[in-house]
Enzyme design. Sequence first.
Site, PDB file in Angstrom:
ATOM      1  N   GLY A 109       0.750  -0.904   0.408  1.00  0.00           N
ATOM      2  CA  GLY A 109       0.107   0.158  -0.235  1.00  0.00           C
ATOM      3  C   GLY A 109       1.229   1.014   0.201  1.00  0.00           C
ATOM      4  N   GLY A 144       0.347  -4.808   0.484  1.00  0.00           N
ATOM      5  CA  GLY A 144      -1.185  -5.099  -0.425  1.00  0.00           C
ATOM      6  C   GLY A 144      -0.999  -5.811  -1.621  1.00  0.00           C
ATOM      7  CD  GLU A 162       2.634  -6.260   5.827  1.00  0.00           C
ATOM      8  OE1 GLU A 162       3.381  -7.751   6.165  1.00  0.00           O
ATOM      9  OE2 GLU A 162       2.268  -6.421   4.855  1.00  0.00           O
ATOM     10  CG  ASP A 219      -2.552  -4.979   5.880  1.00  0.00           C
ATOM     11  OD1 ASP A 219      -1.529  -5.171   4.968  1.00  0.00           O
ATOM     12  OD2 ASP A 219      -3.395  -3.532   5.604  1.00  0.00           O
TER      13      ASP A 219
HETATM   14  C1  QUE Z   1       7.310  -2.977   4.617  1.00  0.00           C
HETATM   15  C2  QUE Z   1       6.176  -2.919   3.929  1.00  0.00           C
HETATM   16  C3  QUE Z   1       6.260  -1.295   3.241  1.00  0.00           C
HETATM   17  C4  QUE Z   1       7.135  -1.449   2.594  1.00  0.00           C
HETATM   18  C5  QUE Z   1       8.506  -1.882   3.549  1.00  0.00           C
HETATM   19  C6  QUE Z   1       8.209  -2.459   4.814  1.00  0.00           C
HETATM   20  C7  QUE Z   1       5.329  -1.312   3.011  1.00  0.00           C
HETATM   21  C8  QUE Z   1       5.296  -1.081   1.487  1.00  0.00           C
HETATM   22  C9  QUE Z   1       6.477  -0.521   1.056  1.00  0.00           C
HETATM   23  C10 QUE Z   1       6.731   0.906   0.096  1.00  0.00           C
HETATM   24  C11 QUE Z   1       7.588   0.560  -1.269  1.00  0.00           C
HETATM   25  C12 QUE Z   1       7.934   1.764  -2.043  1.00  0.00           C
HETATM   26  C13 QUE Z   1       7.356   2.669  -2.664  1.00  0.00           C
HETATM   27  C14 QUE Z   1       6.096   2.287  -1.064  1.00  0.00           C
HETATM   28  C15 QUE Z   1       5.610   1.562  -0.302  1.00  0.00           C
HETATM   29  O1  QUE Z   1       7.028  -0.567   1.562  1.00  0.00           O
HETATM   30  O2  QUE Z   1       4.341  -2.013   2.861  1.00  0.00           O
HETATM   31  O3  QUE Z   1       5.439   4.064  -1.486  1.00  0.00           O
HETATM   32  O4  QUE Z   1       7.766   3.442  -2.965  1.00  0.00           O
HETATM   33  O5  QUE Z   1       4.412   0.018   1.080  1.00  0.00           O
HETATM   34  O6  QUE Z   1       9.614  -2.856   5.285  1.00  0.00           O
HETATM   35  O7  QUE Z   1       5.246  -3.299   4.757  1.00  0.00           O
END
Ligand code: QUE
Length: 350
Positions: free
Chosen positions: A65, A113, A136, A144
């Site tokens: 997400g 997500g 997470e 989730d």
């Molecule tokens: C754990 C996570 C997520 C994460 C890193 C974690 C996650 C997630 C992102 C993410 C990565 C790149 C992006 C962004 C989000 O990183 O759920 O907007 O550009 O979406 O250690 O759960």
Amino acid sequence: MTDEVLFNQEGSLGVITLNRPGALNALTLNMILSIQRQLSLWKDDAAIHAVVVRAVPGSAFCAGGDIRSLYFSGQVNDAEQMQFFWHEYRLNHFIHHFDKPYIALIDGIVMGGGVGISMHGSHPIASERFVFAMPETGIGFFPDIGASYLLTRCPGSLGVYLGLTGNRLSSHDAMKAGLVKKIISSEQMPALYDALMNEDLSTDAIQRVNRCVQAFASTSSTDEVSQIKPLIDVCFAHPTVEMIRGSLQSANTVWAEAVDNTLAQKSPLSLKVTLAQLQKARGLSLAQCLQMDYDMVSHFMHGHDFYEGVRALLIDKDKNPQWHPARLDLVSEQMVQKYFERSHPGVEWI
Ligand code: QUE
């Protein structure tokens, strides 16, 4: 602005293409809403016989997400955050019950997500570039998107290991665990796409898709080194996080020590809440798991560790989150159970 997700119709296929490569295709609320809208149309469109979801070429299928925007909207706008999760979980449920083949071509990283929009469908397909993780607990959050439904269906204690450590799984191990249906090489995916496009799916769509997929599936190579260690079932079967860590420490292997060090980095509260979640999820339907996720997520959004974890890993990138509570022994059973109390109106699909 270019569209973050593209939709097109190829013969009787509805095609969804994630198109936010700069952010590893992380899902925004707009992407979730437009996928939901399009799938609802395709569900009732007699000209559409199957749906394919894929990403623009790059390293990621979908990293999760859009955690960054939740972080910034978060502390100020509770309603906006809860809307994001409500729509995301509803989409996960909709995909699980979608009554036409839903083929996810997962050619890269799939986390959080991203798992929710690909692996709840009828045909999750991995390439050799597939990397699965539910990381997470490392950002003070929890697995989730109905992941508890998928994780409790993994053999032995593999799901508990994946949910607590956030460690990765290769396509072969994900196949062994039943998380993906087939492996098709990245190189062969365009050919599968063409075959699906040219196949008459007006009758027996599921069987015909199965046949197409089978025609391109790679035969599992026996020299693939599995990361699924027998010790996982020994150590992660224990009923508390303290006992799991204790058994890793007394196992005295390089692997067990590395896994224990991994757990030591995670939010203590996330670890205990996630273990309780996975224990409660056994035997629940996806709808029940998503209801539990929705109850839980509001507590995380009102807590400390999510904002601190996102700050340390994704915003400031100092990789030094200061968790509250700081240690496992300071996380009481009462604190854990509070995360399962409903504080928002329930999700209405049940
Ligand atoms: C754990 C996570 C997520 C994460 C890193 C974690 C996650 C997630 C992102 C993410 C990565 C790149 C992006 C962004 C989000 O990183 O759920 O907007 O550009 O979406 O250690 O759960």
